[in-house]
Scaffold this motif. Structure first.
Motif, mmCIF file in Angstrom:
data_model
loop_
_atom_site.group_PDB
_atom_site.id
_atom_site.type_symbol
_atom_site.label_atom_id
_atom_site.label_comp_id
_atom_site.label_asym_id
_atom_site.label_seq_id
_atom_site.Cartn_x
_atom_site.Cartn_y
_atom_site.Cartn_z
ATOM 1 N N GLY A 204 38.487 -1.840 11.197
ATOM 2 C CA GLY A 204 37.776 -2.081 10.048
ATOM 3 C C GLY A 204 36.258 -2.517 9.754
ATOM 4 O O GLY A 204 35.493 -2.167 10.530
ATOM 5 N N ALA A 205 35.790 -3.494 8.920
ATOM 6 C CA ALA A 205 35.096 -3.782 7.851
ATOM 7 C C ALA A 205 34.224 -4.229 9.095
ATOM 8 O O ALA A 205 32.611 -3.643 9.041
ATOM 9 C CB ALA A 205 35.094 -3.848 6.739
ATOM 10 N N THR A 224 35.827 2.129 7.846
ATOM 11 C CA THR A 224 36.538 1.638 6.506
ATOM 12 C C THR A 224 37.006 2.492 5.152
ATOM 13 O O THR A 224 36.234 3.233 4.762
ATOM 14 C CB THR A 224 35.359 0.697 5.922
ATOM 15 O OG1 THR A 224 34.507 0.702 7.182
ATOM 16 C CG2 THR A 224 35.491 -0.100 4.962
ATOM 17 N N CYS A 255 43.245 3.947 6.774
ATOM 18 C CA CYS A 255 42.033 3.763 6.448
ATOM 19 C C CYS A 255 42.445 5.337 5.551
ATOM 20 O O CYS A 255 41.164 4.562 4.438
ATOM 21 C CB CYS A 255 41.129 4.710 7.093
ATOM 22 S SG CYS A 255 40.996 5.607 8.430
ATOM 23 N N GLU A 311 39.580 -3.684 1.127
ATOM 24 C CA GLU A 311 40.301 -2.507 1.473
ATOM 25 C C GLU A 311 41.691 -3.474 2.086
ATOM 26 O O GLU A 311 41.919 -4.167 3.368
ATOM 27 C CB GLU A 311 39.834 -1.855 3.482
ATOM 28 C CG GLU A 311 40.381 -0.665 3.482
ATOM 29 C CD GLU A 311 39.836 -0.232 5.443
ATOM 30 O OE1 GLU A 311 40.569 0.739 5.600
ATOM 31 O OE2 GLU A 311 39.005 -0.874 5.893
#
Length: 415
Positions: A204-205, A224, A255, A311
Motif C-alpha cells: 500500500g501507499a 499503489t 492494486c 486507493e
C-alpha cells in the motif's frame, strides 16, 4: 553485527552460486519448489489459518483477510506460476547489442543478475513464492520481508522452498526470509548499503512511501494503484458496465482494481443507473459528485477530493461526471498514481488521444485494468507493478530483474 547485516552477508556469500546457475539448473529448482508446495498444502494451510485467526482478532477488514488467505486452489496456482517461469526464456546472458569500434575493440552488452534483491511487502503470502521464484530464475539472491500478518504462512512457505533448493544441491541462503517483522529491522533493510543491491517495496501507499523516504539503497517504486476508467460519450454502455464491474468487484483488494469511474455527461443519465444496478450485487458504496447524486439519488455519498485520491482496496468506488475527454484526462493527471487507466470508447480519435496523453504504466482501451499482471502479460510471475520510469515500468518480470554489463575485448588497444 546487526540482523540484516547477517542476512546480507549470507546472501552475498551465495549470490555468485545462483548467478552462475545454468537455465536447466534454475528450472530444476523451480520445478522442485512447485512439487514441494503441492506436497505440503495441508501444512501450509494450517499455518495460514493461524494468520487468518490473528487477522480476524485484530479487526482486519474482510477484503484484507482475503489478500491474506490461502486455499488449496491458490497454492496450486502459486505452484503453477513457478512452472510457468520454467517455460519462459532465461534473460541472463542475453546479448542486447554489440559493436566493433574503429580501433578493432569489440563491445558486447549483456543481461546479468542484479545481485542481492530485497523485497518488502505486506499481507499477501503468495508474494513470498512469486518473489523467490522470479529471483531464482533471474539469477538473483533474495532477502524477503513480508508483513507480520502473514508471518506463519511465510515461514512455512520459505521452509518448503529452502528445502527444495537444498535438495537440488544449492545453498538455502539463495532465498531468505526476514523473520523479525519489527519496524526497526525493516528500516535496517532499507539502509543495507553494501548488502542489498536493489530494494523493491510491494504494498500500500504507506509502505511504499516509508521505503522511498527512508531507503538509502536503490529502490524500484511499485504498487499503489489509484486506477481510473473513463466512459466516453461513444461508449458501448453494456461493455462499459461489465468492464467497470469487473475492475471494481472481481478482486477489490488488489492494486489493479478500479477506484474511480469518470463518465461523460452525454451518457451519464443512461450509464450510471445501469452501473449502480450491477454494483449493487456486490454492495459497492458509491461516492460521487453532485451530478452523480442528481442522477442516482441519496444512496450516493458526496465525494471529496480525498476520495478521488484514495486507493480504497474495498467495495467503494468514486464517480465523477465530466464534460469532455480532456476533463477526464486532467482528472487522471491530478489524482492517478501512474498505475493503470482505461477508456471505454468506440472513437478511434478518443482512444488514441487517451493512450497518448495519459501518463501511466498501463493504458487500456475497452478492456479491464485487472489485466495489469505479469502472468496476464505473458511475463510469468511478477515482482510487482512499477509505477516509476527508471529502470522498469509496469509489470516487473524476469528481464526487469536484471541489469546490464558491457564486455569489452581488445588486442592491445590503448587510448
Amino acid at each position: 553485527m546487526g540482523y540484516i547485516e547477517e542476512l546480507g552477508n549470507r546472501a552475498k556469500a551465495v549470490k555468485k552460486q545462483i548467478a552462475q546457475c545454468s537455465t536447466g539448473e534454475k528450472n530444476k529448482i523451480l520445478e522442485t519448489i512447485a512439487e514441494k508446495l503441492r506436497e505440503n498444502i495441508s501444512q501450509i494451510l494450517a499455518e495460514n489459518e493461524k494468520d487468518i485467526a490473528n487477522a480476524k482478532e485484530n479487526g482486519i477488514s474482510d477484503t484484507m483477510v482475503d489478500r491474506l488467505r490461502l486455499t488449496g486452489e491458490r497454492i496450486h496456482g502459486i505452484a503453477d506460476a513457478c512452472i510457468e517461469l520454467v517455460g519462459l526464456e532465461d534473460p541472463v546472458g542475453e546479448v542486447i547489442e554489440g559493436s566493433t569500434r574503429p580501433n578493432g575493440m569489440k563491445i558486447t552488452k549483456i543481461r546479468v543478475p542484479m545481485g542481492v534483491v530485497g523485497i518488502i511487502y505486506e499481507s499477501r503470502p503468495n508474494v513470498t513464492v512469486d518473489a523467490a521464484a522470479l529471483c531464482i530464475k533471474s539469477g538473483n539472491a533474495a532477502i524477503l520481508r513480508g508483513g507480520k500478518e502473514a508471518i506463519h504462512s511465510n515461514l512455512k512457505l520459505m521452509q518448503v522452498m529452502q528445502d527444495a533448493v537444498e535438495s537440488c544441491g544449492y545453498a538455502r541462503d539463495i532465498i531468505q526470509l526476514v523473520e523479525d517483522t519489527s519496524r526497526e529491522v525493516s528500516t535496517q533493510m532499507m539502509q543495507a548499503n553494501g548488502y542489498i543491491d536493489v530494494l523493491v517495496p510491494r504494498g500500500g501507499a504507506g509502505l511504499i512511501q516509508a521505503v522511498v523516504q527512508n531507503a538509502t539503497v536503490p529502490v524500484i517504486e511499485t504498487g499503489t494503484g489509484n486506477c481510473h476508467i473513463y466512459i466516453d460519450e461513444t461508449a458501448d454502455l453494456d461493455m462499459a458496465v461489465d468492464i467497470t464491474n469487473n475492475g471494481k468487484t472481481q478482486r477489490p483488494s488488489v492494486c489493479n482494481a478500479l477506484e474511480t469511474c469518470l463518465v461523460h455527461r452525454a451518457v451519464a443519465d443512461k450509464f450510471l443507473p445501469l452501473l449502480k444496478k450491477k454494483l449493487d450485487e456486490h454492495q459497492v458504496e458509491i461516492r460521487g459528485c453532485d451530478n452523480t447524486k442528481k442522477i442516482l439519488g441519496d444512496c450516493v455519498v458526496s465525494a471529496t477530493a480525498e476520495d478521488y485520491a484514495t486507493e480504497f482496496l474495498d467495495y467503494v468506488i468514486a464517480v465523477r461526471v465530466v464534460d469532455s475527454l480532456e476533463e477526464a484526462i486532467a482528472h487522471i493527471d491530478k489524482y492517478s498514481t501512474g498505475h493503470s487507466e482505461c477508456i471505454i470508447t468506440e472513437s478511434y480519435r478518443s482512444a488514441k488521444k487517451f493512450q497518448e496523453e495519459v501518463d501511466s504504466a498501463c493504458v487500456y482501451v475497452n478492456c479491464s485494468t485487472r489485466f495489469t499482471d505479469g502472468g496476464e502479460f505473458g511475463l510469468g510471475a511478477e515482482i510487482g507493478i512499477s509505477t516509476q520510469k527508471l529502470h522498469a515500468r509496469g509489470p516487473m518480470g524476469l528481464r526487469e530483474m536484471t541489469t546490464m554489463k558491457f564486455l569489452i575485448s581488445g588486442e592491445g588497444q590503448i587510448r
